[in-house]
Design an enzyme around this catalytic site. Structure first.
Site, short mmCIF file in Angstrom:
data_model
loop_
_atom_site.label_atom_id
_atom_site.label_comp_id
_atom_site.label_asym_id
_atom_site.label_seq_id
_atom_site.Cartn_x
_atom_site.Cartn_y
_atom_site.Cartn_z
N ASN A 182 0.99 -1.07 0.27
CA ASN A 182 -0.27 0.30 0.18
C ASN A 182 1.35 1.35 0.08
OD1 ASN A 182 0.57 -0.37 2.86
ND2 ASN A 182 -1.29 0.07 3.66
N GLU B 137 8.00 2.41 14.42
CA GLU B 137 8.55 3.20 13.46
C GLU B 137 8.67 4.87 13.76
OE1 GLU B 137 6.89 1.32 9.68
OE2 GLU B 137 8.68 0.57 9.68
N1 LIG Z 1 0.88 -1.23 10.33
C1 LIG Z 1 1.63 -0.87 10.21
O1 LIG Z 1 2.61 -0.06 9.41
C2 LIG Z 1 1.22 -1.65 7.67
C3 LIG Z 1 0.95 0.07 7.28
C4 LIG Z 1 0.68 -1.10 5.59
C5 LIG Z 1 0.15 -2.74 5.25
N2 LIG Z 1 -0.40 -2.72 7.08
C6 LIG Z 1 -0.89 -4.73 6.75
O2 LIG Z 1 -0.42 -5.31 5.09
C7 LIG Z 1 -1.17 -6.46 5.12
C8 LIG Z 1 -2.06 -5.29 3.83
O3 LIG Z 1 -0.74 -5.92 3.00
P1 LIG Z 1 0.08 -6.80 2.07
O4 LIG Z 1 -1.51 -8.05 1.90
O5 LIG Z 1 1.37 -7.01 1.08
O6 LIG Z 1 0.21 -8.00 3.50
P2 LIG Z 1 1.16 -9.69 3.24
O7 LIG Z 1 1.20 -9.91 5.32
O8 LIG Z 1 0.22 -10.53 2.45
O9 LIG Z 1 2.80 -9.48 2.71
C9 LIG Z 1 3.76 -8.58 3.30
C10 LIG Z 1 5.39 -8.65 3.00
O10 LIG Z 1 5.34 -10.31 3.82
C11 LIG Z 1 5.68 -11.12 2.45
N3 LIG Z 1 5.66 -12.45 2.77
C12 LIG Z 1 3.85 -12.74 2.73
N4 LIG Z 1 4.89 -14.45 3.66
C13 LIG Z 1 5.93 -14.14 4.10
C14 LIG Z 1 6.80 -15.06 4.79
N5 LIG Z 1 6.46 -16.75 5.34
N6 LIG Z 1 8.13 -14.78 4.91
C15 LIG Z 1 9.12 -13.83 4.87
N7 LIG Z 1 7.75 -12.74 4.12
C16 LIG Z 1 5.98 -12.70 3.31
C17 LIG Z 1 4.79 -10.34 1.51
O11 LIG Z 1 5.88 -11.07 -0.27
C18 LIG Z 1 5.11 -9.30 0.41
O12 LIG Z 1 6.49 -8.72 0.79
C19 LIG Z 1 -2.24 -5.36 5.96
O13 LIG Z 1 -3.25 -6.62 6.60
C20 LIG Z 1 -2.75 -3.85 6.53
O14 LIG Z 1 -3.04 -3.54 7.53
C21 LIG Z 1 0.32 -2.61 7.69
C1 LIG Z 2 1.83 4.05 8.71
N1 LIG Z 2 0.78 4.69 7.72
C2 LIG Z 2 -0.34 4.95 8.35
C3 LIG Z 2 1.07 5.76 6.44
C4 LIG Z 2 0.33 3.69 6.26
C5 LIG Z 2 -0.31 2.59 6.70
O1 LIG Z 2 -0.79 1.62 6.24
#
Ligand SMILES: NC(=O)c1ccc[n+]([C@@H]2O[C@H](COP(=O)([O-])OP(=O)(O)OC[C@H]3O[C@@H](n4cnc5c(N)ncnc54)[C@H](O)[C@@H]3O)[C@@H](O)[C@H]2O)c1
Ligand SMILES: C[N+](C)(C)CC=O
Ligand SMILES: [K+]
Length: 487
Positions: A153, A461
């Site tokens: 995202n 972060e």
């Molecule tokens: N808290 C935050 O700062 C934040 C920010 C943005 C997104 N998110 C979360 O991320 C999610 C959406 O993003 P997504 O669909 O890319 O998430 P995802 O968990 O599918 O993937 C995240 C990353 O992890 C990698 N990955 C997947 N399985 C792995 C494994 N077993 N070992 C190592 N790497 C692995 C993927 O290739 C990708 O680069 C949502 O749940 C969202 O809330 C959190």
């Molecule tokens: C960290 N923030 C809120 C900007 C993006 C998360 O998805």
């Protein structure tokens, strides 16, 4: 192809290819068009990246924080000079409207390089501990090779939010972007090197869930910082525990946004819209459970419906567009399934609820959608949707809404809109979340810590707090007199 980089990976200061790796097609979410074709890292590429990082790190760590900071600040300047180009790339990578990316994405990345570049000389100081005749001191020392794994995202922001504190603390980084958005991080690596970063310190390799474990399990890696979903977080933290690596987990959420009946309603509606529809709803900290006090429910929904239906959906490269497509076809399918579930479970559809009819059939579009009369145990009120779907729930009083807001496995964020300042502080004090907002929502400047509690993760972060997660303390006791041994 529109956005084809020179090669798939950036290792040891240069672009590197290994066409034995599985093909990753980069699709433009607005049209489905292939804009770049890359390869996932083979084990040989992973080894090459980690070896380069390991080789480069000691000399970097030996430089003064001030000298390291100068390079990061130069990178921030270059990012600002190239904001337009980087924003267009971010829009191609993610489908997010250019209206957003020009103000949010490279800008936020540049802020991280500027902030950590600037705070380093003071932020990395240790302490002096007087012990009578003797004394001790502490030093903040780097961890070594750090791995960053990104979500799709905020590809550029994530690459910078992890890279900046890692580098300033004297570490080297190997970053793996999401397979859905492989392009932005490569540009960040290029810019860091143009700014003077010695080779090997910031490497980018491509890959997916099969590639990630090669990094997480590698014995030469000291730390893993993941931005991703809760299930991925559990897997990565478990794998990292096998060799006791440091971890930062930035995971998902289902955050509450509480609107009391004395709130400035236009601000509350605006905050709820920003906290649900920005980046087409693909924001971890979104306030997707909007609790509205009963006395203002009708008026809140009336204004919300009018403003939601007026949102401009369309071509993300058009400056007027306010809402673009989802990042992928799979994500769109997932969001549409949640919308159907909301309807089936009896929530009242107030706005949206389907696919917009003004856009090309090939793009991954979904209408910004509002449900009212949502009950706590409905699926759309419990699970993270990660799309433009807002659930509005009613409440009567403060204690009740706090208990309901906290009844979630997640604890990333939360917010409250009220004119009563003592109530605002009382309520946020009781909400179980890492980042809270009063009378605004989702603002994440680099100066403030960001991260989750409960199942939303741990570690922070940004801000000085991030430095603690990319370094560890070394304590030195200094004896100033003869050793008084009793034997
Ligand atoms: N808290 C935050 O700062 C934040 C920010 C943005 C997104 N998110 C979360 O991320 C999610 C959406 O993003 P997504 O669909 O890319 O998430 P995802 O968990 O599918 O993937 C995240 C990353 O992890 C990698 N990955 C997947 N399985 C792995 C494994 N077993 N070992 C190592 N790497 C692995 C993927 O290739 C990708 O680069 C949502 O749940 C969202 O809330 C959190
Ligand atoms: C960290 N923030 C809120 C900007 C993006 C998360 O998805
Ligand atoms: K993409």
């Amino acid at each position: 192809m529109k956005a084809q980089p020179k090669a798939s990976h950036f290792i040891d200061g240069e672009y590197v290819e290994d066409s034995d790796g599985a093909v990753i097609e980069s699709l433009y979410p607005a049209t489905g068009e292939v804009i770049a074709r890359l390869h996932a890292a083979t084990p040989a590429i992973v080894e090459k990246a980690i070896a380069a990082a390991k080789r480069a790190q000691p000399e970097w760590a030996a430089m003064s924080p001030m000298a390291r900071g100068r390079i990061l600040k130069r990178a921030a300047e270059i990012m600002r000079e190239r904001n337009r180009e980087l924003s267009e790339l971010e829009t191609l990578d993610t489908g997010k409207p250019i209206q957003e990316t020009v103000v949010a994405d490279p800008t936020s990345g540049a802020d991280a390089f500027e902030f950590f570049g600037g705070v380093a000389p003071a932020g990395l100081n240790g302490a002096h501990i007087p012990l009578g005749q003797d004394f001790a001191y502490t030093k903040r020392v780097p961890l070594g090779v750090c791995v960053g794994i990104g979500a799709w995202n905020y590809p550029q922001q994530i690459a910078c939010w992890k890279g900046a504190p890692a580098l300033i603390a004297g570490n080297a980084m190997v970053f793996k972007p999401s397979e859905n958005t492989p392009l932005g991080a490569l540009k960040i690596a290029e810019i860091l090197h143009e700014a003077g970063l010695p080779k090997g310190l910031y490497n980018v390799i491509q890959g997916d869930r099969d590639t990630g474990p090669l990094l997480v399990n590698h014995p030469d890696v000291a730390k893993v910082s993941l931005t991703g979903s809760v299930p991925t977080g559990r897997r990565v933290a478990a794998a990292a525990a096998g060799s006791l690596k440091h971890v930062t987990m930035e995971l998902g959420g289902k955050s509450p946004l509480i609107v009391f009946d004395d709130a400035d309603l236009d601000s509350a509606v605006g905050g709820a819209m920003l906290g649900n529809f920005y980046s087409t709803g693909q924001v971890c900290s979104n306030g997707t459970r909007v609790f509205v006090q009963k006395a203002v429910k009708a008026e809140f929904l009336k204004r919300l419906k009018a403003r939601t239906e007026a949102m401009l959906i369309g071509d993300p490269m058009d400056e007027a567009t306010q809402i673009g497509p989802m990042v992928s076809w799979a994500q769109r399918e997932k969001v549409i399934a949640y919308i159907e579930k909301g309807k089936a479970e009896g929530a009242t559809l107030i706005a949206g609820g389907g696919i917009p009819n003004n856009v090309s059939g090939e793009g991954y579009y979904v209408q910004p959608t509002v449900f009212a009369d949502v009950i706590d145990n409905m699926t759309i009120a419990r699970e993270e949707i990660f799309g433009p779907v807002m659930s509005v729930l009613d409440f009567d009083d403060e204690d009740e809404v706090i208990a309901r807001a906290n009844a979630s496995e997640f604890g990333l964020s939360g917010g409250v809109f009220t004119a009563d300042l003592t109530r605002a502080h009382r309520v946020v004090d009781r909400l179980e979340a890492g980042t809270l907002w009063i009378n605004t929502y989702n603002l994440c400047p680099v100066e403030i810590p960001f991260g989750g509690s409960k199942q939303s993760g741990f570690g922070r972060e940004n801000s000085l707090a991030a430095l603690e997660h990319y370094s560890e303390l070394k304590t030195v006791y200094v004896g100033m007199g003869p050793v008084a041994a009793p034997y």
